[in-house]
Write a protein that holds these residues in place. Sequence first.
Motif, PDB file in Angstrom:
ATOM      1  N   ASN A   1     -23.554   1.445  -2.532  1.00 41.24           N
ATOM      2  CA  ASN A   1     -22.227   1.268  -3.121  1.00 41.24           C
ATOM      3  C   ASN A   1     -22.278   1.375  -4.642  1.00 41.24           C
ATOM      4  O   ASN A   1     -23.306   1.128  -5.268  1.00 41.24           O
ATOM      5  CB  ASN A   1     -21.647  -0.082  -2.707  1.00 41.24           C
ATOM      6  N   HIS A   2     -21.149   1.693  -5.225  1.00 46.32           N
ATOM      7  CA  HIS A   2     -21.054   1.899  -6.674  1.00 46.32           C
ATOM      8  C   HIS A   2     -20.591   0.630  -7.382  1.00 46.32           C
ATOM      9  O   HIS A   2     -20.083  -0.300  -6.765  1.00 46.32           O
ATOM     10  CB  HIS A   2     -20.065   3.030  -6.963  1.00 46.32           C
ATOM     11  N   GLU A   3     -20.739   0.621  -8.700  1.00 47.44           N
ATOM     12  CA  GLU A   3     -20.227  -0.464  -9.531  1.00 47.44           C
ATOM     13  C   GLU A   3     -18.738  -0.185  -9.799  1.00 47.44           C
ATOM     14  O   GLU A   3     -18.383   0.927 -10.215  1.00 47.44           O
ATOM     15  CB  GLU A   3     -21.001  -0.488 -10.847  1.00 47.44           C
ATOM     16  N   PRO A   4     -17.845  -1.146  -9.560  1.00 50.25           N
ATOM     17  CA  PRO A   4     -16.402  -0.864  -9.622  1.00 50.25           C
ATOM     18  C   PRO A   4     -15.875  -0.366 -10.967  1.00 50.25           C
ATOM     19  O   PRO A   4     -15.014   0.503 -11.004  1.00 50.25           O
ATOM     20  CB  PRO A   4     -15.758  -2.210  -9.278  1.00 50.25           C
ATOM     21  N   ARG A   5     -16.361  -0.874 -12.079  1.00 51.35           N
ATOM     22  CA  ARG A   5     -15.824  -0.476 -13.382  1.00 51.35           C
ATOM     23  C   ARG A   5     -16.814   0.343 -14.210  1.00 51.35           C
ATOM     24  O   ARG A   5     -16.822   0.257 -15.440  1.00 51.35           O
ATOM     25  CB  ARG A   5     -15.411  -1.711 -14.184  1.00 51.35           C
ATOM     26  N   ARG A   6     -17.602   1.154 -13.577  1.00 49.25           N
ATOM     27  CA  ARG A   6     -18.586   1.936 -14.327  1.00 49.25           C
ATOM     28  C   ARG A   6     -17.895   3.035 -15.140  1.00 49.25           C
ATOM     29  O   ARG A   6     -16.777   3.433 -14.850  1.00 49.25           O
ATOM     30  CB  ARG A   6     -19.637   2.521 -13.394  1.00 49.25           C
ATOM     31  N   THR A   7     -18.598   3.537 -16.141  1.00 51.37           N
ATOM     32  CA  THR A   7     -18.084   4.623 -16.973  1.00 51.37           C
ATOM     33  C   THR A   7     -18.263   5.936 -16.226  1.00 51.37           C
ATOM     34  O   THR A   7     -19.343   6.220 -15.713  1.00 51.37           O
ATOM     35  CB  THR A   7     -18.847   4.659 -18.309  1.00 51.37           C
ATOM     36  N   ARG A   8     -17.178   6.729 -16.162  1.00 52.64           N
ATOM     37  CA  ARG A   8     -17.212   7.986 -15.415  1.00 52.64           C
ATOM     38  C   ARG A   8     -17.011   9.166 -16.368  1.00 52.64           C
ATOM     39  O   ARG A   8     -16.136   9.127 -17.225  1.00 52.64           O
ATOM     40  CB  ARG A   8     -16.124   7.982 -14.349  1.00 52.64           C
ATOM     41  N   LYS A   9     -17.802  10.211 -16.172  1.00 45.13           N
ATOM     42  CA  LYS A   9     -17.713  11.397 -17.022  1.00 45.13           C
ATOM     43  C   LYS A   9     -16.516  12.237 -16.595  1.00 45.13           C
ATOM     44  O   LYS A   9     -16.279  12.440 -15.401  1.00 45.13           O
ATOM     45  CB  LYS A   9     -18.996  12.209 -16.905  1.00 45.13           C
ATOM     46  N   LEU A  10     -15.760  12.723 -17.580  1.00 45.74           N
ATOM     47  CA  LEU A  10     -14.643  13.619 -17.315  1.00 45.74           C
ATOM     48  C   LEU A  10     -15.120  15.057 -17.419  1.00 45.74           C
ATOM     49  O   LEU A  10     -15.873  15.400 -18.334  1.00 45.74           O
ATOM     50  CB  LEU A  10     -13.501  13.367 -18.301  1.00 45.74           C
ATOM     51  N   LEU A  11     -14.676  15.874 -16.500  1.00 46.48           N
ATOM     52  CA  LEU A  11     -15.112  17.264 -16.437  1.00 46.48           C
ATOM     53  C   LEU A  11     -13.999  18.177 -16.948  1.00 46.48           C
ATOM     54  O   LEU A  11     -12.974  18.356 -16.302  1.00 46.48           O
ATOM     55  CB  LEU A  11     -15.474  17.624 -14.989  1.00 46.48           C
ATOM     56  N   LEU A  12     -14.225  18.727 -18.131  1.00 43.97           N
ATOM     57  CA  LEU A  12     -13.280  19.640 -18.767  1.00 43.97           C
ATOM     58  C   LEU A  12     -14.032  20.848 -19.302  1.00 43.97           C
ATOM     59  O   LEU A  12     -15.251  20.800 -19.494  1.00 43.97           O
ATOM     60  CB  LEU A  12     -12.580  18.951 -19.947  1.00 43.97           C
ATOM     61  N   ASN A  13     -13.300  21.930 -19.573  1.00 44.50           N
ATOM     62  CA  ASN A  13     -13.911  23.083 -20.215  1.00 44.50           C
ATOM     63  C   ASN A  13     -14.295  22.723 -21.644  1.00 44.50           C
ATOM     64  O   ASN A  13     -13.663  21.893 -22.281  1.00 44.50           O
ATOM     65  CB  ASN A  13     -12.925  24.258 -20.267  1.00 44.50           C
ATOM     66  N   ARG A  14     -15.323  23.345 -22.157  1.00 43.19           N
ATOM     67  CA  ARG A  14     -15.791  23.074 -23.516  1.00 43.19           C
ATOM     68  C   ARG A  14     -14.666  23.328 -24.526  1.00 43.19           C
ATOM     69  O   ARG A  14     -14.500  22.585 -25.491  1.00 43.19           O
ATOM     70  CB  ARG A  14     -17.021  23.944 -23.818  1.00 43.19           C
ATOM     71  N   ILE A  15     -13.869  24.375 -24.320  1.00 47.41           N
ATOM     72  CA  ILE A  15     -12.774  24.684 -25.239  1.00 47.41           C
ATOM     73  C   ILE A  15     -11.758  23.541 -25.253  1.00 47.41           C
ATOM     74  O   ILE A  15     -11.287  23.124 -26.310  1.00 47.41           O
ATOM     75  CB  ILE A  15     -12.094  26.010 -24.825  1.00 47.41           C
ATOM     76  N   GLU A  16     -11.424  23.003 -24.061  1.00 45.10           N
ATOM     77  CA  GLU A  16     -10.482  21.891 -23.978  1.00 45.10           C
ATOM     78  C   GLU A  16     -11.048  20.640 -24.654  1.00 45.10           C
ATOM     79  O   GLU A  16     -10.326  19.923 -25.357  1.00 45.10           O
ATOM     80  CB  GLU A  16     -10.136  21.573 -22.526  1.00 45.10           C
ATOM     81  N   ILE A  17     -12.331  20.378 -24.435  1.00 44.59           N
ATOM     82  CA  ILE A  17     -12.957  19.206 -25.061  1.00 44.59           C
ATOM     83  C   ILE A  17     -12.908  19.327 -26.576  1.00 44.59           C
ATOM     84  O   ILE A  17     -12.539  18.378 -27.274  1.00 44.59           O
ATOM     85  CB  ILE A  17     -14.416  19.031 -24.578  1.00 44.59           C
ATOM     86  N   ASN A  18     -13.252  20.496 -27.108  1.00 46.59           N
ATOM     87  CA  ASN A  18     -13.232  20.688 -28.557  1.00 46.59           C
ATOM     88  C   ASN A  18     -11.819  20.542 -29.118  1.00 46.59           C
ATOM     89  O   ASN A  18     -11.626  19.955 -30.187  1.00 46.59           O
ATOM     90  CB  ASN A  18     -13.816  22.049 -28.927  1.00 46.59           C
ATOM     91  N   ARG A  19     -10.827  21.070 -28.402  1.00 46.05           N
ATOM     92  CA  ARG A  19      -9.439  20.952 -28.839  1.00 46.05           C
ATOM     93  C   ARG A  19      -9.020  19.477 -28.862  1.00 46.05           C
ATOM     94  O   ARG A  19      -8.403  19.005 -29.811  1.00 46.05           O
ATOM     95  CB  ARG A  19      -8.524  21.748 -27.906  1.00 46.05           C
ATOM     96  N   LEU A  20      -9.369  18.746 -27.798  1.00 44.27           N
ATOM     97  CA  LEU A  20      -9.030  17.324 -27.722  1.00 44.27           C
ATOM     98  C   LEU A  20      -9.723  16.520 -28.823  1.00 44.27           C
ATOM     99  O   LEU A  20      -9.109  15.647 -29.446  1.00 44.27           O
ATOM    100  CB  LEU A  20      -9.424  16.757 -26.363  1.00 44.27           C
ATOM    101  N   LEU A  21     -10.995  16.798 -29.056  1.00 42.69           N
ATOM    102  CA  LEU A  21     -11.734  16.060 -30.084  1.00 42.69           C
ATOM    103  C   LEU A  21     -11.153  16.316 -31.473  1.00 42.69           C
ATOM    104  O   LEU A  21     -11.099  15.416 -32.300  1.00 42.69           O
ATOM    105  CB  LEU A  21     -13.215  16.427 -30.042  1.00 42.69           C
ATOM    106  N   GLY A  22     -10.686  17.549 -31.702  1.00 39.68           N
ATOM    107  CA  GLY A  22     -10.040  17.854 -32.974  1.00 39.68           C
ATOM    108  C   GLY A  22      -8.752  17.067 -33.155  1.00 39.68           C
ATOM    109  O   GLY A  22      -8.460  16.551 -34.237  1.00 39.68           O
TER     110      GLY A  22
END
Length: 158
Positions: free
Chosen positions: A76-97
Amino acid sequence: MPREKGRKVVASNRKARHDYAILDTYEAGMALTGTEVKSLRAGRASLVDAFAQERSGELYLHGMHIPEYAQGTWTNHEPRRTRKLLLNRIEINRLLGKLKESGLTLVPLSVYFSDGWAKVEIGLARGKKSYDKRQDLAKRDADREIQRVAGRRGKGMD
């Protein structure tokens, strides 16, 4: 077994639209374990106090609660663990900007299954002040009253 079609909402964060002005929305996948997916398919998740944050060039979802799977064992998993979001690199860079601007944050709006894949809708948001919230409530009440009067006129009651 055929893959399911359409969109099945598991959880939504209705308070986010009240507390934040949503500027833009993005659809992201999530890196989940097997028991997390099974628990989500059972319709169990909570986005209260959840937020997305950048760490070493990647986006992670913090604070999302997916309860343990009832039939799960030691895997079983930990209920409130940190989960990675899967996005395109271009979208991630746009969001970070955009996140570099002051006062902007990433808020999860809903978790759903889209064609069998678990997705999260995240919104680029700016926090509302209390007077903005009051103005929104007053506008909603005024619109509701206008609709009520228009409905009565349409029915010949007024």
